[in-house]
Design an enzyme around this catalytic site. Structure first.
Site, mmCIF file in Angstrom:
data_model
loop_
_atom_site.group_PDB
_atom_site.id
_atom_site.type_symbol
_atom_site.label_atom_id
_atom_site.label_comp_id
_atom_site.label_asym_id
_atom_site.label_seq_id
_atom_site.Cartn_x
_atom_site.Cartn_y
_atom_site.Cartn_z
ATOM 1 N N GLU A 114 55.027 21.154 -61.497
ATOM 2 C CA GLU A 114 53.956 22.086 -61.855
ATOM 3 C C GLU A 114 52.614 21.491 -61.458
ATOM 4 O O GLU A 114 52.524 20.304 -61.142
ATOM 5 C CB GLU A 114 54.004 22.413 -63.345
ATOM 6 C CG GLU A 114 53.832 21.222 -64.255
ATOM 7 C CD GLU A 114 54.213 21.521 -65.709
ATOM 8 O OE1 GLU A 114 54.949 22.485 -65.951
ATOM 9 O OE2 GLU A 114 53.766 20.772 -66.574
ATOM 10 N N LYS A 116 48.884 19.867 -61.605
ATOM 11 C CA LYS A 116 48.226 18.930 -62.519
ATOM 12 C C LYS A 116 46.831 19.475 -62.785
ATOM 13 O O LYS A 116 45.993 19.526 -61.892
ATOM 14 C CB LYS A 116 48.143 17.534 -61.901
ATOM 15 C CG LYS A 116 47.555 16.509 -62.839
ATOM 16 C CD LYS A 116 47.686 15.112 -62.272
ATOM 17 C CE LYS A 116 47.333 14.052 -63.303
ATOM 18 N NZ LYS A 116 45.966 14.139 -63.780
ATOM 19 N N ASP A 118 43.069 19.831 -64.201
ATOM 20 C CA ASP A 118 41.994 18.863 -64.318
ATOM 21 C C ASP A 118 41.131 19.186 -65.526
ATOM 22 O O ASP A 118 40.059 19.755 -65.409
ATOM 23 C CB ASP A 118 41.169 18.899 -63.029
ATOM 24 C CG ASP A 118 40.342 17.656 -62.894
ATOM 25 O OD1 ASP A 118 40.536 16.732 -63.700
ATOM 26 O OD2 ASP A 118 39.493 17.615 -62.000
ATOM 27 N N TYR A 226 51.999 22.164 -71.427
ATOM 28 C CA TYR A 226 52.897 21.535 -70.451
ATOM 29 C C TYR A 226 53.923 20.589 -71.075
ATOM 30 O O TYR A 226 54.592 19.853 -70.366
ATOM 31 C CB TYR A 226 52.130 20.836 -69.334
ATOM 32 C CG TYR A 226 51.166 19.753 -69.792
ATOM 33 C CD1 TYR A 226 51.595 18.637 -70.489
ATOM 34 C CD2 TYR A 226 49.815 19.852 -69.483
ATOM 35 C CE1 TYR A 226 50.721 17.661 -70.889
ATOM 36 C CE2 TYR A 226 48.917 18.876 -69.878
ATOM 37 C CZ TYR A 226 49.377 17.787 -70.583
ATOM 38 O OH TYR A 226 48.505 16.826 -70.985
ATOM 39 N N LYS A 314 48.790 13.125 -56.366
ATOM 40 C CA LYS A 314 47.404 13.601 -56.367
ATOM 41 C C LYS A 314 46.996 14.199 -55.022
ATOM 42 O O LYS A 314 47.391 13.705 -53.962
ATOM 43 C CB LYS A 314 46.453 12.433 -56.688
ATOM 44 C CG LYS A 314 46.752 11.742 -58.007
ATOM 45 C CD LYS A 314 45.947 12.279 -59.136
ATOM 46 C CE LYS A 314 44.541 11.725 -59.087
ATOM 47 N NZ LYS A 314 43.811 12.016 -60.312
ATOM 48 N N CYS A 408 6.530 7.282 -61.869
ATOM 49 C CA CYS A 408 7.543 8.155 -62.476
ATOM 50 C C CYS A 408 7.178 9.626 -62.261
ATOM 51 O O CYS A 408 6.060 10.034 -62.589
ATOM 52 C CB CYS A 408 7.629 7.846 -63.971
ATOM 53 S SG CYS A 408 8.604 9.055 -64.881
ATOM 54 N N CYS A 411 6.076 11.294 -65.733
ATOM 55 C CA CYS A 411 4.883 10.973 -66.517
ATOM 56 C C CYS A 411 3.816 10.225 -65.720
ATOM 57 O O CYS A 411 2.736 9.984 -66.231
ATOM 58 C CB CYS A 411 5.262 10.161 -67.748
ATOM 59 S SG CYS A 411 5.792 8.501 -67.380
ATOM 60 N N CYS A 426 11.496 3.843 -65.407
ATOM 61 C CA CYS A 426 10.171 4.134 -65.932
ATOM 62 C C CYS A 426 10.196 3.592 -67.348
ATOM 63 O O CYS A 426 11.110 3.894 -68.111
ATOM 64 C CB CYS A 426 9.937 5.637 -65.956
ATOM 65 S SG CYS A 426 8.546 6.063 -67.010
ATOM 66 N N CYS A 431 6.930 8.755 -71.714
ATOM 67 C CA CYS A 431 7.618 9.603 -70.744
ATOM 68 C C CYS A 431 8.437 10.700 -71.439
ATOM 69 O O CYS A 431 9.325 10.401 -72.229
ATOM 70 C CB CYS A 431 8.526 8.737 -69.879
ATOM 71 S SG CYS A 431 9.329 9.665 -68.585
HETATM 72 S S1 IVH Z 1 52.701 15.748 -68.459
HETATM 73 C C1 IVH Z 1 54.221 11.871 -70.021
HETATM 74 N N1 IVH Z 1 51.874 17.800 -67.069
HETATM 75 O O1 IVH Z 1 47.601 14.287 -66.760
HETATM 76 C C2 IVH Z 1 53.591 12.911 -69.247
HETATM 77 N N2 IVH Z 1 50.306 16.156 -67.691
HETATM 78 O O2 IVH Z 1 47.883 11.337 -66.295
HETATM 79 C C3 IVH Z 1 52.590 13.619 -70.029
HETATM 80 N N3 IVH Z 1 48.025 16.624 -66.950
HETATM 81 O O3 IVH Z 1 46.650 13.117 -69.859
HETATM 82 C C4 IVH Z 1 51.780 14.524 -69.284
HETATM 83 N N4 IVH Z 1 48.463 18.531 -65.971
HETATM 84 O O4 IVH Z 1 46.165 15.505 -69.446
HETATM 85 C C5 IVH Z 1 51.539 16.643 -67.667
HETATM 86 N N5 IVH Z 1 51.247 19.654 -65.857
HETATM 87 C C6 IVH Z 1 50.934 18.535 -66.457
HETATM 88 C C7 IVH Z 1 49.621 18.058 -66.467
HETATM 89 C C8 IVH Z 1 49.349 16.855 -67.084
HETATM 90 C C9 IVH Z 1 47.520 17.665 -66.286
HETATM 91 C C10 IVH Z 1 47.240 15.467 -67.393
HETATM 92 C C11 IVH Z 1 47.389 15.167 -68.857
HETATM 93 C C12 IVH Z 1 47.561 13.692 -68.985
HETATM 94 C C13 IVH Z 1 47.336 13.209 -67.613
HETATM 95 C C14 IVH Z 1 48.317 12.112 -67.339
#
Ligand code: IVH
Length: 670
Positions: A114, A116, A118, A226, A314, A408, A411, A426, A431
């Site tokens: 799935e 990841k 942000d 998740y 990533k 600055c 100010c 500054c 300021c």
């Molecule tokens: S699973 C043990 N699934 O990634 C695994 N994490 O680096 C637990 N994150 O702090 C996480 N999308 O905030 C999982 N689809 C996803 C995710 C996800 C984002 C983040 C999560 C975690 C960080 C881990």
């Protein structure tokens, strides 16, 4: 429609949560916003008339509760782990080989994949279907309890859908903000002259940690589930099954959840999601690949802080080309000057970027960034957009080099460079960009120790125009009536503040010098300066060389201190502090093992070779003490020209009288 209020309230709650779910989770609304509002208003009215009908899972509870002063912390029974990372297909294959080795003989391996997200990880604990606790991930072991804030998030069910609930289920996922919501919100802030959020992730983090959940309620946060933590009264075989269940009880889960047994399946998923990245409504920074089966997850185990059965692959940071239209200097809350590039607005991963930080002067020089340059910028996860490099081939020759201003921009005070820091600052006490920070430092415990002067209170005073520089603090009592009009300030806390201000006027000199917030001057330097110069007047008059001569103070710091006291605004503020009653006591240094330790002196008449205060300093250096009147306890009276009645008294009491040359001999100066 039901006319029984209790039944009607129940009906409205269910309808509202259902429409909420259709709108936010399924993105398929069935009624208009106005119709939703009507139902909501009806429920609010009903609850106002019959407060006993207000339940914790009522949609009206999503508006936020009274502010708190601090979030309690909680330990995660099952730690919230992080993920190992990879960035290439080769690295992913290595992970796959490792997993195969670990799980040899446990059956075929299926991966769940799935996106990841942000954002920020949070956990939600439901007891018998009702949301009981919501907390942040924190360091993975201990998080902050932010239940009230999470309750305001529309995609966090206050009550699970359905009728048959497990005793406990802990649902984990990410709090995010959609790019369109982020842009809209930032635009409103721009129109109201408020500081902008750097990216959706920063905004989500800031919103979730608001002490006032009513503020959080106004932020467009979302929650995507998740995973799970502790469960009681229910069990699942693996990730897919869990996600299906979570979806059925009302959670938003990934629409891109997929399974694959083979590495090429994962690779094509990666390519597919990467190509969709820009068109998704939210930021993602990669994909997460998890072994689906919980039995196999347990067999693979964890490695310190991350599971061996999952990995984050990533995406590269998103880069775009644009033009630098201007470089302006921003003054931060601590006085640091930061060059900021103003860009021709460009879309980077669904967010319009019009500014990028250039960090500092050296960075601009190193990358040779000029106004008019065509540059590559990048937005990577939680960082503020940055300039990666200049495309020098595109230069026309008309580009303008950047130089840090000597004054600055906020100010007009001369800026300073501090030893060991690349930053230019500054240091003005005046300021406007820094005033809240300066006052916080001034009032802090190791400085003037003004209790009841928290950051928020100061912000409020600054915002309302009661304080423009630190000296204005001492004028607050004279504005009592006006201040008490502000609803956040109670009579009692104001009286306490008045007392704290009054007490602070008596602080010793090293504390005051430290409190002024001279760049580079910590408590130790403040003490060294006091020891050397004993009074604020002498310190203010000291030359750069004299300051530099102090052991423990180097040339750059000496320059910073000297410049600080040459600034007319700073001098004006110090004079005002004196006028308003801050005592700036002269420090009597105690030399416990000096040749004159325990000896008391009285000075009378004029000395030829030095002033009385210089003589006093010499005595104190050797451990002696100077008092103003002669008594039995006086050891020596030093008599210069035209001594007064003190000499008579000394003679009467039989106290030793020294003339100037005898005195100098005693000091070892002759
Ligand atoms: S699973 C043990 N699934 O990634 C695994 N994490 O680096 C637990 N994150 O702090 C996480 N999308 O905030 C999982 N689809 C996803 C995710 C996800 C984002 C983040 C999560 C975690 C960080 C881990």
């Amino acid at each position: 429609m039901n006319t029984n209020p209790k039944k009607r309230a129940q009906e409205l709650r269910e309808q509202l949560e259902h429409h909420n779910y259709l709108y936010y989770v399924l993105d398929k609304p069935e009624i208009s916003d106005a119709d939703y509002d009507d139902l909501f208003d009806e429920l609010s009215r009903l609850e106002a008339e019959h407060p006993e009908l207000r339940t914790p899972d009522s949609p009206t509870q999503r508006v936020g509760a009274a502010p708190v002063t601090k979030f309690p912390t909680c330990k995660h029974i099952i730690p919230m782990l992080s993920l190992g990372k990879c960035t290439t297909s080769e690295e992913f294959r290595e992970f796959n080989t490792r997993v195969k080795g670990l799980l040899a003989g446990t059956g075929k391996i299926e991966y769940s994949i799935e996106p990841k997200y942000d954002g920020l990880a949070v956990t939600l604990i439901y007891k018998n279907g009702l949301l009981e606790i919501g907390a942040t991930r924190g360091d993975g072991f201990t998080g902050e309890v932010v239940t009230e804030n999470l309750k305001t998030v529309r995609t966090v069910p206050l009550k699970l859908r359905g009728h048959d609930f497990p005793k406990t289920i802990e649902v984990r996922g990410e709090v995010i903000i959609y790019n369109a919501d982020f842009e809209k919100f930032n635009k409103q802030r721009l129109d109201s002259n408020l500081e902008l959020f750097a990216n959706p992730r920063n905004m989500a983090a800031g919103s979730l940690r608001q002490l006032d959940s009513r503020i959080t309620a106004g932020r467009p946060l979302r929650f995507i589930a998740y995973g799970i933590g502790v469960i009681e009264g229910i069990s699942f075989d693996g990730h897919h099954e869990t996600m299906k269940y979570l979806k059925s009880v009302g959670f938003q889960v990934s629409e891109f959840l997929k399974s694959s047994e083979a590495t090429d399946g994962v690779e094509s998923y990666y390519e597919d999601i990467l190509s969709k990245r820009d068109s998704l409504p939210y930021d993602i920074d990669g994909i997460v690949i998890k072994v689906d089966s919980y039995r196999q997850q347990a067999a693979a185990g964890i490695l310190s802080r991350s599971p061996r059965w999952a990995i984050a692959w990533k995406f590269p940071a998103i880069q775009r080309t644009t033009i630098i239209e201007d470089i302006k200097v921003q003054v931060g809350r601590t006085g640091i000057l930061t060059p900021v590039a103003y860009l021709k607005p460009v879309e980077v991963g669904g967010v319009t970027v019009s500014r990028a930080t250039l960090h500092n002067e050296q960075e601009v020089e190193r990358k040779d960034i000029r106004v008019g340059d065509t540059v590559i910028i990048q937005r990577a996860g939680d960082v503020i957009p940055a300039v990666v490099k200049v495309i020098t081939e595109k230069r026309s020759g008309h580009e303008k080099k950047f130089t840090m201003p000597l004054k600055c921009p906020e100010c007009g005070s001369p800026v300073q460079r501090v030893e060991g820091e690349v930053a230019v600052r500054c240091s003005s006490l005046y300021c406007p960009a820094q005033i809240t920070e300066k006052i916080t430092h001034f009032g802090s415990r190791s400085a003037m120790d003004i209790e009841g002067l928290g950051y928020r209170t100061i912000e409020l005073f600054v915002e309302k125009g009661f304080i423009k520089d630190i000296s204005d603090l001492y004028l607050l009592p004279s504005k009592r009536e006006e201040i008490l009009q502000i609803d956040r300030m109670g009579e009692k806390s104001f009286t306490n503040l008045e007392t704290a201000l009054e007490n602070s006027k008596k602080r010793e000199l090293p504390r005051i010098i430290y409190a002024l917030g001279i760049p580079g001057v910590g408590e130790t330097t403040a003490y060294l300066l006091t020891e050397q110069f004993t009074s604020i007047e002498r310190l203010m008059k000291a030359s750069e060389e004299e300051i530099n001569d102090i052991k423990g103070i180097g040339p750059i710091l000496a320059h910073s201190i000297h410049t600080f006291f040459r600034d007319e605004y700073n001098v004006a503020v110090i004079n005002k502090l004196k006028k308003y009653g801050v005592e700036f006591p002269v420090m009597i240094s105690e030399n416990k093992h000096g040749p004159l330790t325990g000896k008391t002196f009285v000075l009378t008449g004029a000395l030829d070779s030095c002033s009385r205060s210089e003589a006093q300093k010499e005595i104190e250096k050797l451990g002696g003490k100077v008092t103003s009147s002669v008594s039995q306890k006086t050891d020596y009276v030093v008599a210069g020209a035209d001594p007064g009645s003190k000499l008579d008294k000394a003679n009467k009491l039989g106290v030793t009288v020294l003339d100037e040359s005898e005195f100098k001999k005693l000091l070892g100066l002759k």
